[in-house]
Design a protein around this motif. Structure first.
Motif, PDB file in Angstrom:
ATOM      1  N   LYS A  48       0.704  -1.263   0.102  1.00  0.00           N
ATOM      2  CA  LYS A  48      -0.128   0.020   0.076  1.00  0.00           C
ATOM      3  C   LYS A  48       0.795   1.252  -0.064  1.00  0.00           C
ATOM      4  CE  LYS A  48      -4.349   0.851   0.189  1.00  0.00           C
ATOM      5  NZ  LYS A  48      -4.848   0.918  -0.983  1.00  0.00           N
ATOM      6  N   GLN A  49       2.005   1.375   0.810  1.00  0.00           N
ATOM      7  CA  GLN A  49       2.816   2.722   0.944  1.00  0.00           C
ATOM      8  C   GLN A  49       3.701   2.523  -0.578  1.00  0.00           C
ATOM      9  OE1 GLN A  49       5.211   1.408   4.245  1.00  0.00           O
ATOM     10  NE2 GLN A  49       3.836   2.073   5.582  1.00  0.00           N
ATOM     11  N   ASN A  50       3.695   1.327  -1.154  1.00  0.00           N
ATOM     12  CA  ASN A  50       4.461   1.734  -2.622  1.00  0.00           C
ATOM     13  C   ASN A  50       3.423   1.382  -3.741  1.00  0.00           C
ATOM     14  OD1 ASN A  50       7.353   1.838  -1.821  1.00  0.00           O
ATOM     15  ND2 ASN A  50       6.736   0.131  -0.449  1.00  0.00           N
ATOM     16  N   GLU A  51       2.370   2.129  -3.532  1.00  0.00           N
ATOM     17  CA  GLU A  51       1.266   1.907  -4.731  1.00  0.00           C
ATOM     18  C   GLU A  51       1.805   2.227  -6.170  1.00  0.00           C
ATOM     19  OE1 GLU A  51      -3.162   1.967  -3.830  1.00  0.00           O
ATOM     20  OE2 GLU A  51      -2.254   3.209  -2.438  1.00  0.00           O
ATOM     21  N   GLN A  52       3.013   3.117  -6.260  1.00  0.00           N
ATOM     22  CA  GLN A  52       3.364   3.720  -7.568  1.00  0.00           C
ATOM     23  C   GLN A  52       4.146   2.310  -8.101  1.00  0.00           C
ATOM     24  OE1 GLN A  52       4.614   4.697  -4.568  1.00  0.00           O
ATOM     25  NE2 GLN A  52       6.742   4.818  -4.707  1.00  0.00           N
ATOM     26  N   TYR A  53       4.417   1.283  -7.469  1.00  0.00           N
ATOM     27  CA  TYR A  53       5.090   0.215  -8.066  1.00  0.00           C
ATOM     28  C   TYR A  53       3.920  -0.953  -8.206  1.00  0.00           C
ATOM     29  CZ  TYR A  53       9.397   2.434  -6.565  1.00  0.00           C
ATOM     30  OH  TYR A  53      10.268   3.815  -6.371  1.00  0.00           O
ATOM     31  N   TYR A  54       3.101  -1.102  -7.323  1.00  0.00           N
ATOM     32  CA  TYR A  54       1.993  -1.981  -7.633  1.00  0.00           C
ATOM     33  C   TYR A  54       0.580  -1.346  -7.643  1.00  0.00           C
ATOM     34  CZ  TYR A  54       5.824  -4.145  -5.107  1.00  0.00           C
ATOM     35  OH  TYR A  54       7.123  -4.743  -4.827  1.00  0.00           O
ATOM     36  N   SER A  55       0.359  -1.342  -8.936  1.00  0.00           N
ATOM     37  CA  SER A  55      -0.823  -0.743  -9.427  1.00  0.00           C
ATOM     38  C   SER A  55      -2.366  -1.474  -8.971  1.00  0.00           C
ATOM     39  CB  SER A  55      -1.191  -0.490 -10.941  1.00  0.00           C
ATOM     40  OG  SER A  55      -0.930  -2.027 -11.453  1.00  0.00           O
ATOM     41  N   ASN A  56      -2.241  -2.723  -8.608  1.00  0.00           N
ATOM     42  CA  ASN A  56      -3.450  -3.514  -8.214  1.00  0.00           C
ATOM     43  C   ASN A  56      -3.048  -4.061  -6.711  1.00  0.00           C
ATOM     44  OD1 ASN A  56      -5.486  -3.398 -10.457  1.00  0.00           O
ATOM     45  ND2 ASN A  56      -3.590  -4.133 -11.514  1.00  0.00           N
ATOM     46  N   VAL A  57      -3.005  -3.344  -5.880  1.00  0.00           N
ATOM     47  CA  VAL A  57      -2.729  -3.769  -4.576  1.00  0.00           C
ATOM     48  C   VAL A  57      -3.833  -4.505  -3.986  1.00  0.00           C
ATOM     49  CG1 VAL A  57      -2.190  -3.273  -1.955  1.00  0.00           C
ATOM     50  CG2 VAL A  57      -1.242  -1.825  -4.086  1.00  0.00           C
ATOM     51  N   PRO A  58      -3.711  -5.725  -3.616  1.00  0.00           N
ATOM     52  CA  PRO A  58      -4.784  -6.756  -3.256  1.00  0.00           C
ATOM     53  C   PRO A  58      -5.348  -6.352  -1.876  1.00  0.00           C
ATOM     54  CG  PRO A  58      -2.841  -7.987  -3.422  1.00  0.00           C
ATOM     55  CD  PRO A  58      -2.576  -6.476  -3.845  1.00  0.00           C
ATOM     56  N   SER A  59      -6.464  -6.690  -1.447  1.00  0.00           N
ATOM     57  CA  SER A  59      -6.985  -6.490  -0.046  1.00  0.00           C
ATOM     58  C   SER A  59      -6.263  -7.740   0.730  1.00  0.00           C
ATOM     59  CB  SER A  59      -8.564  -6.763  -0.049  1.00  0.00           C
ATOM     60  OG  SER A  59      -8.689  -7.879  -0.382  1.00  0.00           O
ATOM     61  N   LYS A  60      -6.371  -7.289   2.079  1.00  0.00           N
ATOM     62  CA  LYS A  60      -5.877  -8.291   3.140  1.00  0.00           C
ATOM     63  C   LYS A  60      -6.502  -9.694   2.872  1.00  0.00           C
ATOM     64  CE  LYS A  60      -4.249  -5.775   7.132  1.00  0.00           C
ATOM     65  NZ  LYS A  60      -4.720  -5.711   8.531  1.00  0.00           N
ATOM     66  N   SER A  61      -7.598  -9.770   2.770  1.00  0.00           N
ATOM     67  CA  SER A  61      -8.326 -11.128   2.558  1.00  0.00           C
ATOM     68  C   SER A  61      -8.026 -11.785   1.304  1.00  0.00           C
ATOM     69  CB  SER A  61      -9.974 -11.016   2.684  1.00  0.00           C
ATOM     70  OG  SER A  61     -10.322 -10.036   1.358  1.00  0.00           O
ATOM     71  N   THR A  62      -7.582 -11.127   0.014  1.00  0.00           N
ATOM     72  CA  THR A  62      -7.088 -11.482  -0.931  1.00  0.00           C
ATOM     73  C   THR A  62      -5.720 -12.110  -0.933  1.00  0.00           C
ATOM     74  OG1 THR A  62      -8.464 -10.091  -2.432  1.00  0.00           O
ATOM     75  CG2 THR A  62      -6.698 -11.060  -3.506  1.00  0.00           C
ATOM     76  N   ILE A  63      -5.074 -11.303  -0.117  1.00  0.00           N
ATOM     77  CA  ILE A  63      -3.421 -11.743   0.134  1.00  0.00           C
ATOM     78  C   ILE A  63      -3.351 -12.984   0.998  1.00  0.00           C
ATOM     79  CG2 ILE A  63      -1.346 -11.127   1.481  1.00  0.00           C
ATOM     80  CD1 ILE A  63      -1.854  -8.051   0.812  1.00  0.00           C
ATOM     81  N   TYR A  64      -4.447 -13.162   1.871  1.00  0.00           N
ATOM     82  CA  TYR A  64      -4.579 -14.406   2.659  1.00  0.00           C
ATOM     83  C   TYR A  64      -4.968 -15.403   1.678  1.00  0.00           C
ATOM     84  CZ  TYR A  64      -4.530 -12.847   7.456  1.00  0.00           C
ATOM     85  OH  TYR A  64      -4.132 -12.283   8.721  1.00  0.00           O
ATOM     86  N   ARG A  65      -5.748 -15.262   0.856  1.00  0.00           N
ATOM     87  CA  ARG A  65      -6.172 -16.384  -0.076  1.00  0.00           C
ATOM     88  C   ARG A  65      -4.947 -16.475  -1.161  1.00  0.00           C
ATOM     89  NH1 ARG A  65      -7.574 -15.827  -5.232  1.00  0.00           N
ATOM     90  NH2 ARG A  65      -7.982 -13.681  -4.855  1.00  0.00           N
ATOM     91  N   ILE A  66      -4.310 -15.724  -1.785  1.00  0.00           N
ATOM     92  CA  ILE A  66      -3.124 -16.136  -2.556  1.00  0.00           C
ATOM     93  C   ILE A  66      -2.093 -16.605  -2.021  1.00  0.00           C
ATOM     94  CG2 ILE A  66      -1.525 -15.140  -4.014  1.00  0.00           C
ATOM     95  CD1 ILE A  66      -3.829 -12.918  -4.640  1.00  0.00           C
ATOM     96  N   ILE A  67      -1.803 -16.120  -0.646  1.00  0.00           N
ATOM     97  CA  ILE A  67      -0.679 -16.755   0.123  1.00  0.00           C
ATOM     98  C   ILE A  67      -0.908 -18.349   0.491  1.00  0.00           C
ATOM     99  CG2 ILE A  67       0.499 -16.803   2.617  1.00  0.00           C
ATOM    100  CD1 ILE A  67       1.647 -14.833   0.568  1.00  0.00           C
ATOM    101  N   LYS A  68      -2.073 -18.595   0.848  1.00  0.00           N
ATOM    102  CA  LYS A  68      -2.688 -19.988   1.049  1.00  0.00           C
ATOM    103  C   LYS A  68      -2.297 -20.800  -0.294  1.00  0.00           C
ATOM    104  CE  LYS A  68      -6.152 -23.155   2.462  1.00  0.00           C
ATOM    105  NZ  LYS A  68      -7.742 -23.093   2.935  1.00  0.00           N
ATOM    106  N   GLU A  69      -2.831 -20.365  -1.473  1.00  0.00           N
ATOM    107  CA  GLU A  69      -2.638 -20.999  -2.710  1.00  0.00           C
ATOM    108  C   GLU A  69      -1.129 -21.008  -2.965  1.00  0.00           C
ATOM    109  OE1 GLU A  69      -4.497 -18.560  -5.771  1.00  0.00           O
ATOM    110  OE2 GLU A  69      -6.457 -19.113  -5.047  1.00  0.00           O
ATOM    111  N   LEU A  70      -0.462 -20.263  -2.782  1.00  0.00           N
ATOM    112  CA  LEU A  70       0.975 -20.377  -3.036  1.00  0.00           C
ATOM    113  C   LEU A  70       1.731 -21.255  -2.030  1.00  0.00           C
ATOM    114  CD1 LEU A  70       2.045 -16.383  -3.549  1.00  0.00           C
ATOM    115  CD2 LEU A  70       1.640 -18.132  -5.234  1.00  0.00           C
ATOM    116  N   THR A  71       1.365 -21.372  -0.843  1.00  0.00           N
ATOM    117  CA  THR A  71       1.801 -22.273   0.269  1.00  0.00           C
ATOM    118  C   THR A  71       1.361 -23.544  -0.332  1.00  0.00           C
ATOM    119  OG1 THR A  71       1.647 -20.695   2.032  1.00  0.00           O
ATOM    120  CG2 THR A  71       1.987 -22.761   2.710  1.00  0.00           C
TER     121      THR A  71
END
Length: 82
Positions: A48-71
């Protein structure tokens, strides 16, 4: 559209398709650039603090879901402790 297919040819065919979303791609890019243990909250705040580098910052719940998939895919490892 990028899909990943997994086929199981036992007695039946099982097809699992997973979209490779921009948010997923950006999260993976972030994790590669920040190769250290981080909590979901830390990941979210840093992105979130570096939004200039990340145009589509996921929500926390999306990060949880993606991290679970990546794990589950063994792309990232869950760590416990302090």
């Amino acid at each position: 559209m990028n899909l990943r297919f997994i086929l199981n040819f036992n007695e039946r065919v099982i097809i699992v398709a997973r979209y490779k979303t921009i948010q997923r791609q950006e999260l993976i890019c972030f994790l590669k650039a920040n190769d250290k243990p981080m909590s979901i909250s830390e990941i979210y705040l840093c992105m979130k603090q570096n939004e200039q580098y990340y145009s589509n910052v996921p929500s926390k719940s999306t990060i949880y879901r993606i991290i679970k998939e990546l794990t589950n895919e063994r792309i990232v490892k869950q760590m416990t402790g302090k």
